[in-house]
Design an enzyme around this catalytic site. Structure first.
Site, mmCIF file in Angstrom:
data_model
loop_
_atom_site.group_PDB
_atom_site.id
_atom_site.type_symbol
_atom_site.label_atom_id
_atom_site.label_comp_id
_atom_site.label_asym_id
_atom_site.label_seq_id
_atom_site.Cartn_x
_atom_site.Cartn_y
_atom_site.Cartn_z
ATOM 1 C CE LYS A 266 47.049 37.106 42.647
ATOM 2 N NZ LYS A 266 47.694 36.349 43.599
ATOM 3 C CG ASP B 295 47.345 38.667 50.420
ATOM 4 O OD1 ASP B 295 48.545 38.360 49.268
ATOM 5 O OD2 ASP B 295 46.434 39.175 50.367
ATOM 6 N NE ARG C 46 52.655 30.267 41.814
ATOM 7 C CZ ARG C 46 53.317 31.306 40.254
ATOM 8 N NH1 ARG C 46 53.301 32.724 40.367
ATOM 9 N NH2 ARG C 46 53.270 29.887 39.304
ATOM 10 C CD GLU D 288 50.228 32.027 46.641
ATOM 11 O OE1 GLU D 288 50.931 33.351 46.654
ATOM 12 O OE2 GLU D 288 50.419 31.797 45.519
ATOM 13 C CE LYS E 79 48.740 40.589 39.191
ATOM 14 N NZ LYS E 79 50.172 40.942 40.251
#
Length: 605
Positions: free
Chosen positions: A23, A25, A28, A76, A203
């Protein structure tokens, strides 16, 4: 179209029905590409103006992608600091920009990537109702045809592919080591459901735990404020209210009411009670996604220091044993072993690409600087299993290919990392390096003049060069080359020509005389050192001098009469990277395109 959303989980699900992804940061974003590509945020906002580097890359690959349009990708937008982590503070900074010129400049210094983890429309056909496993297979085929890489921090491609892993354990370990935000677990049979928070997509966050002093309570909104000490002053780093049980919340409120002072809606408390806050990162101002974790009644407020917070935010991997973290290493500037390890962690994205696959010559300072030091080439008898080695010239060297090895070397106070001009897999140099060595630090202006004169010659040959400080009294000029293409003998033809030419043009400034006593305070142009078996200090390596100077890559416009080696201490370089990025970021890409054969042909004429 609004993206499918994730459900938070404290546990990693197991079983053959799951795929696992890192994942990241960032922002999105859907890439909706019909006639023109559109980067669409989760709130329906067009982000094209914010990310010109991604749009430019789309134009580069348009000829390859055209056959697959209309196309919709889910992913992302990130600023990668390694394969597993995006720096959200940098993403946040770009998101606030409005001026086109400012955005363009930022894109060159801090290039973003669009990491694709799903394909929703392919050749105009909707894939929403297909299984994730099928969509991933389609995405892999598309990436193969368009030559899009999997996520790779060192690859300059602005669009990269997030692959799904069948096993979670190794991925989670890598995310922990490299301080990533967390992991996503997705059911292979999941369909893409617009604007839906599904338990088929989970998540799992990589929580960090930071100890803070509780200083304020806002009665009107229920938020507590936490601080840490920096330079002797309390600095607020978090506001939080989630994560507490009713009993914990009431305990803390009662403590404020009993021991604090009220000013309107705010209760103030003298430093007295510490707690742990769970978070995913620190954006330079506040802890991100904070929640209460636990009371730390055994801690004193004085324990909550800035360096301690840094260590909690960037923990040393469990696999790397650390001894005597408080040991002074550069006492003159107050740098301990723990500070040095923090430096290696923060610089690892820029340092590791130059160490990769290169046999290391170390200079270790077991008692810190100043103090006795020794060279180490051969690997020790006992090493952790994450350390790689390679044999060159009958010596079994350490090779530093990962963060764990870098930190392990740091714990052994290997303060200087010297590398050869080739990897252990290649026969030929991957770069040319000119070492510009003035007679003393007081003659540093000679190195500046020499670097600029050298650059003029290199520019004449239409080659691109890079420059760094040596971390001592000189400068080092680099010309990256295509990998494993030109022999040391071929390179020597060029380096010797350039150095002799400079000495003929300005004999009062430059010399190729190897004996120091015969240099007469001129700048020594060392081309002999560029040879098989020789080494050079790695970019971003520290040096064993009392000031804690770093061999620091520069932008060419910094090479002027104002440049001084003492600017580039360990703390200064950490701050510098946040402001100007990495001047060597295009190094390998430039090297692959250099037409050095044309230069050799010119010299033969």
């Amino acid at each position: 179209m609004k993206p499918m959303l994730l459900t938070e989980s404290n546990d990693i699900p197991n079983g053959d029905e799951w795929l696992y992804e890192t994942k990241y940061d960032g922002f999105r974003c859907l890439l909706i590409w019909d006639e023109q590509p559109i980067l669409m945020s989760r709130n329906g906002r067009n982000l094209n103006y914010l990310f010109p580097e991604i749009l430019a890359f789309c134009q580069q690959i348009y000829a390859s992608v055209k056959a697959f349009l209309p196309l919709t990708l889910d992913g992302e937008i990130v600023y990668l600091s390694n394969h597993y982590k995006s720096e959200f503070a940098v993403v946040q900074k770009r998101g606030r920009m409005q001026n086109e010129d400012v955005i363009e400049a930022h894109a060159k210094t801090f290039p973003f990537r669009y990491l694709v983890f799903d394909v929703l429309t392919f050749k105009g056909e909707s894939l929403h109702n297909r299984y994730l496993k099928t969509r991933k297979e389609q995405l892999a085929k598309f990436a193969s045809k368009v030559l899009l890489p999997s996520v790779d921090f060192e690859d300059r491609s602005s669009i990269q592919i997030v692959e799904g892993e069948e096993e979670s354990e190794n991925l989670w370990q890598a995310i922990k080591v490299y301080n990533g935000e967390g992991m996503v677990a997705k059911k292979k049979t999941s369909k893409w459901l617009e604007n839906t928070r599904s338990n088929h997509w989970l998540k799992i966050k990589n929580w960090r735990y930071v100890t803070v002093v509780v200083t304020q309570y806002n009665h009107s909104n229920g938020f507590f404020h936490g601080s840490i000490y920096k330079d002797g002053q309390l600095r607020e780093v978090v506001t939080f209210k989630h994560g507490m049980t009713e009993e914990e919340h009431q305990t803390l409120v009662t403590f404020f009411q009993t021991n604090g002072q009220r000013q309107k809606e705010l209760w103030h408390l003298e430093p007295s009670i510490c707690i742990d806050v769970a978070c995913i990162d620190f954006d330079g101002s506040k802890l991100r996604e904070p929640r209460f974790h636990a009371f730390r009644l055994e801690q004193t407020p004085e324990d909550c220091q800035w360096q301690h917070m840094q260590r909690q935010l960037f923990p040393i991997p469990d696999s790397v044993p650390i001894t005597h973290p408080d040991k002074p290493v550069w006492p003159e500037i107050g740098i301990t072993k723990d500070h040095y390890l923090s430096y290696l962690q923060s610089m690892s994205p820029y340092l590791l690409p130059f160490l990769k696959d290169r046999p290391l010559t170390l200079i270790r300072f077991p008692h810190g600087v100043p103090g006795e030091s020794f060279y180490q080439k051969s690997k020790p008898d006992k090493m952790p299993n994450f350390v790689a080695t390679a044999v060159m010239d009958t010596i079994d060297y350490i090779v530093c290919n990962n963060l764990e090895t870098l930190l392990w070397l740091g714990n052994q106070l290997a303060l200087e990392l010297h590398i050869p001009f080739q990897t252990f897999q290649s026969m030929y140099p991957t770069e040319i390096v000119f070492d510009l060595d003035p007679p003393s630090a007081e003659h540093f202006s000679l190195a500046v003049a020499g670097a600029l004169d050298l650059k003029n010659i290199i520019d004449y040959f239409q080659l691109q060069s890079f420059v760094k400080t040596s971390g001592g009294k000189g400068l080092q000029l680099y010309i990256p080359l295509p990998t494993n293409t030109f022999t040391y003998e071929e390179v020597r033809v060029f380096t010797e020509f350039v150095c002799r030419f400079l000495c003929e043009q300005k004999p009062n400034l430059y010399t190729i005389e190897r004996l120091k006593k015969n240099r007469h305070e001129k700048l020594y142009l060392d081309y002999v050192q560029h040879a098989e078996g020789k080494t050079i200090i790695a970019p971003y390596s520290t040096r064993g001098n009392p000031k804690g100077l770093v061999a620091t890559p520069l932008n060419w416009d910094e090479v002027n009469e104002n440049l001084k080696p003492e600017f580039f201490t360990i703390p200064a370089v950490i701050e510098r990277m946040k402001k100007i990025g990495n001047p060597f970021q295009t190094f390998r890409e430039v090297g692959d395109k250099q037409d050095f054969r044309a230069v050799l042909a010119q010299l033969k004429q």
